[in-house]
Scaffold this motif. Structure first.
Motif, short mmCIF file in Angstrom:
data_model
loop_
_atom_site.label_atom_id
_atom_site.label_comp_id
_atom_site.label_asym_id
_atom_site.label_seq_id
_atom_site.Cartn_x
_atom_site.Cartn_y
_atom_site.Cartn_z
N GLU A 142 1.97 6.71 -7.03
CA GLU A 142 1.14 7.61 -7.15
C GLU A 142 1.48 8.84 -7.16
O GLU A 142 1.43 9.88 -7.93
CB GLU A 142 -0.10 7.42 -6.44
CG GLU A 142 -0.94 6.27 -6.77
CD GLU A 142 -2.34 6.16 -6.05
OE1 GLU A 142 -2.69 7.19 -5.20
OE2 GLU A 142 -2.91 5.08 -5.81
N ASP A 143 2.19 9.34 -5.96
CA ASP A 143 2.78 10.60 -5.98
C ASP A 143 3.85 11.00 -6.66
O ASP A 143 3.77 12.08 -7.40
CB ASP A 143 3.33 10.84 -4.39
CG ASP A 143 2.16 10.69 -3.38
OD1 ASP A 143 1.19 10.73 -3.79
OD2 ASP A 143 2.57 10.56 -2.12
N GLN A 164 0.81 -1.07 0.10
CA GLN A 164 0.07 0.09 -0.09
C GLN A 164 0.83 1.20 -0.07
O GLN A 164 0.67 2.20 -0.67
CB GLN A 164 -0.96 0.02 1.16
CG GLN A 164 -2.08 -0.96 1.20
CD GLN A 164 -2.82 -1.05 2.40
OE1 GLN A 164 -2.33 -0.42 3.36
NE2 GLN A 164 -3.90 -2.06 2.49
N ARG A 209 2.46 1.75 -3.29
CA ARG A 209 1.25 2.25 -4.25
C ARG A 209 1.26 3.76 -4.05
O ARG A 209 1.23 4.65 -5.06
CB ARG A 209 0.09 1.44 -4.20
CG ARG A 209 0.12 0.24 -5.05
CD ARG A 209 -1.35 -0.35 -5.14
NE ARG A 209 -1.22 -1.62 -4.42
CZ ARG A 209 -1.84 -2.20 -3.60
NH1 ARG A 209 -2.76 -1.52 -2.86
NH2 ARG A 209 -1.65 -3.34 -3.19
N LYS A 210 1.19 4.11 -2.88
CA LYS A 210 0.94 5.62 -2.68
C LYS A 210 2.22 6.40 -3.06
O LYS A 210 2.07 7.27 -3.68
CB LYS A 210 0.76 5.93 -1.37
CG LYS A 210 0.43 7.37 -0.73
CD LYS A 210 0.39 7.64 0.53
CE LYS A 210 0.08 8.96 0.86
NZ LYS A 210 0.88 9.90 0.31
#
Length: 77
Positions: free
Chosen positions: A23-24, A16, A19-20
């Motif tokens: 994304e950033d 998780q 993934r964050k």
């Protein structure tokens, strides 16, 4: 058995968090999709080491991962 569950929870949390971070990163670098996984993993490794946008607990959890571990987790998506 409890230790196995803890490892599974840690693994899911690592996924998780990665993934964050991706994304950033994709918001900052539009051409990220075309970058090799090894380059993305290297950037994430640097970001984890610097502690940018991470809580201390999350950073400690991600610091356990090697660059190769990050590459493998990224390739599973």
């Amino acid at each position: 058995m409890l230790e196995e569950k803890r490892k599974d929870l840690d693994s899911e949390k690592q996924k998780q968090l990665l993934r964050k971070l991706v994304e950033d990163l994709s918001k900052q670098q539009i051409d990220l999709y075309y970058q090799p996984t090894s380059e993305i993993a290297a950037f994430l490794e640097k970001q984890i080491e610097s502690g940018e946008s991470l809580l201390a607990e999350d950073r400690a959890l991600l610091r356990r991962l090697s660059r190769r571990d990050i590459e493998v987790l990224l390739s599973l998506h």
